[in-house]
Design a protein around this motif. Sequence first.
Motif, PDB file in Angstrom:
ATOM      1  N   GLU A  88       5.130  -5.955   9.401  1.00  0.00           N
ATOM      2  CA  GLU A  88       5.498  -5.671   8.120  1.00  0.00           C
ATOM      3  C   GLU A  88       4.077  -5.564   7.321  1.00  0.00           C
ATOM      4  OE1 GLU A  88       8.384  -6.349   6.641  1.00  0.00           O
ATOM      5  OE2 GLU A  88       9.056  -6.316   9.137  1.00  0.00           O
ATOM      6  N   TRP A  89       2.877  -5.774   7.608  1.00  0.00           N
ATOM      7  CA  TRP A  89       1.799  -5.570   6.668  1.00  0.00           C
ATOM      8  C   TRP A  89       1.589  -3.882   6.819  1.00  0.00           C
ATOM      9  CZ3 TRP A  89      -3.111  -4.075   8.736  1.00  0.00           C
ATOM     10  CH2 TRP A  89      -3.953  -3.825   7.652  1.00  0.00           C
ATOM     11  N   LEU A  90       1.862  -3.509   8.218  1.00  0.00           N
ATOM     12  CA  LEU A  90       1.566  -2.087   8.430  1.00  0.00           C
ATOM     13  C   LEU A  90       2.590  -1.363   7.317  1.00  0.00           C
ATOM     14  CD1 LEU A  90       0.934  -2.037  12.055  1.00  0.00           C
ATOM     15  CD2 LEU A  90      -0.623  -1.385  10.328  1.00  0.00           C
ATOM     16  N   LYS A  91       3.661  -1.784   7.026  1.00  0.00           N
ATOM     17  CA  LYS A  91       4.643  -0.922   6.192  1.00  0.00           C
ATOM     18  C   LYS A  91       4.364  -0.968   5.002  1.00  0.00           C
ATOM     19  CE  LYS A  91       8.526  -1.998   9.373  1.00  0.00           C
ATOM     20  NZ  LYS A  91       9.636  -2.909   9.510  1.00  0.00           N
ATOM     21  N   ILE A  92       3.570  -1.901   4.271  1.00  0.00           N
ATOM     22  CA  ILE A  92       3.446  -1.781   2.964  1.00  0.00           C
ATOM     23  C   ILE A  92       2.352  -0.850   2.741  1.00  0.00           C
ATOM     24  CG2 ILE A  92       2.206  -3.377   1.096  1.00  0.00           C
ATOM     25  CD1 ILE A  92       2.786  -5.843   3.108  1.00  0.00           C
ATOM     26  N   PRO A  93       2.655  -0.222   1.412  1.00  0.00           N
ATOM     27  CA  PRO A  93       1.735   0.862   0.810  1.00  0.00           C
ATOM     28  C   PRO A  93       0.334   0.532   0.762  1.00  0.00           C
ATOM     29  CG  PRO A  93       3.788   0.846  -0.318  1.00  0.00           C
ATOM     30  CD  PRO A  93       3.753  -0.388   0.230  1.00  0.00           C
ATOM     31  N   MET A 116       2.645  -8.012   1.323  1.00  0.00           N
ATOM     32  CA  MET A 116       2.434  -9.120   2.496  1.00  0.00           C
ATOM     33  C   MET A 116       1.062  -9.677   2.180  1.00  0.00           C
ATOM     34  SD  MET A 116       3.751 -10.184   5.894  1.00  0.00           S
ATOM     35  CE  MET A 116       5.222 -10.151   4.887  1.00  0.00           C
ATOM     36  N   LYS A 117       0.868 -10.089   1.098  1.00  0.00           N
ATOM     37  CA  LYS A 117      -0.479 -10.676   0.716  1.00  0.00           C
ATOM     38  C   LYS A 117      -0.646 -11.874   1.570  1.00  0.00           C
ATOM     39  CE  LYS A 117      -2.424  -8.075  -2.504  1.00  0.00           C
ATOM     40  NZ  LYS A 117      -3.819  -7.478  -2.340  1.00  0.00           N
ATOM     41  N   THR A 118      -1.621 -12.180   2.256  1.00  0.00           N
ATOM     42  CA  THR A 118      -1.900 -13.301   3.109  1.00  0.00           C
ATOM     43  C   THR A 118      -3.321 -14.009   2.195  1.00  0.00           C
ATOM     44  OG1 THR A 118      -3.252 -12.165   4.610  1.00  0.00           O
ATOM     45  CG2 THR A 118      -0.950 -12.532   4.989  1.00  0.00           C
TER      46      THR A 118
END
Length: 190
Positions: A86-91, A1-3
């Motif tokens: 969603e971001w918190l789930k990304i490694p 989830m790159k912002t």
Amino acid sequence: MKTKGGTTPNALLGLLSLRPMSGYDIRQLISKSIGHFWSESYGQIYPGLKQLAAEGLVEKKTERSKGKPDRHLYSITPDGRERLREWLKIPVSEEVARNELLLKLFFGAHVSTSVNREHVTANMEFHQRALKVYAAMAKQLRLDEANDPQLPYWLMTLNYGRHYSGAVLKWCKETLAELDAIESKGKRRQ
């Protein structure tokens, strides 16, 4: 989830998940909480908030007071909460730490051991103070936020800082002993 804007927008969403805040409030909270391991400047906060508002992830409400500048309060939207989850789930992507002390020590043979000792001693004193700050913060959090479901997570980050500073203190003591040995060896050769 790159912002766009890197991790800053995600950090802002996390902070706004705690309560609505102005950019100034966010910067103040950072200095009292995550500022020990994550930093955001006003130059990052305000463009980040503007971007999040444009994406519909936060809402901006303007409070007007007579004789004072307008105060812009930002609050996270349901879409913003979903983006945060969603971001918190990304490694986690590991980053190489930049450490000026280690850089200077790496080239330490170009100066006297006393210069290197001053740098290490200053670092040791910094981490001794940090340990006191972490202990006080943990005590205050346990008093003020005893019923907050996020308390265990906040204490985990404090414990990381406590363990990190403890390890750095051990390293500083070992390094000072090594510098003493280098200096003694140099004096014996003279």
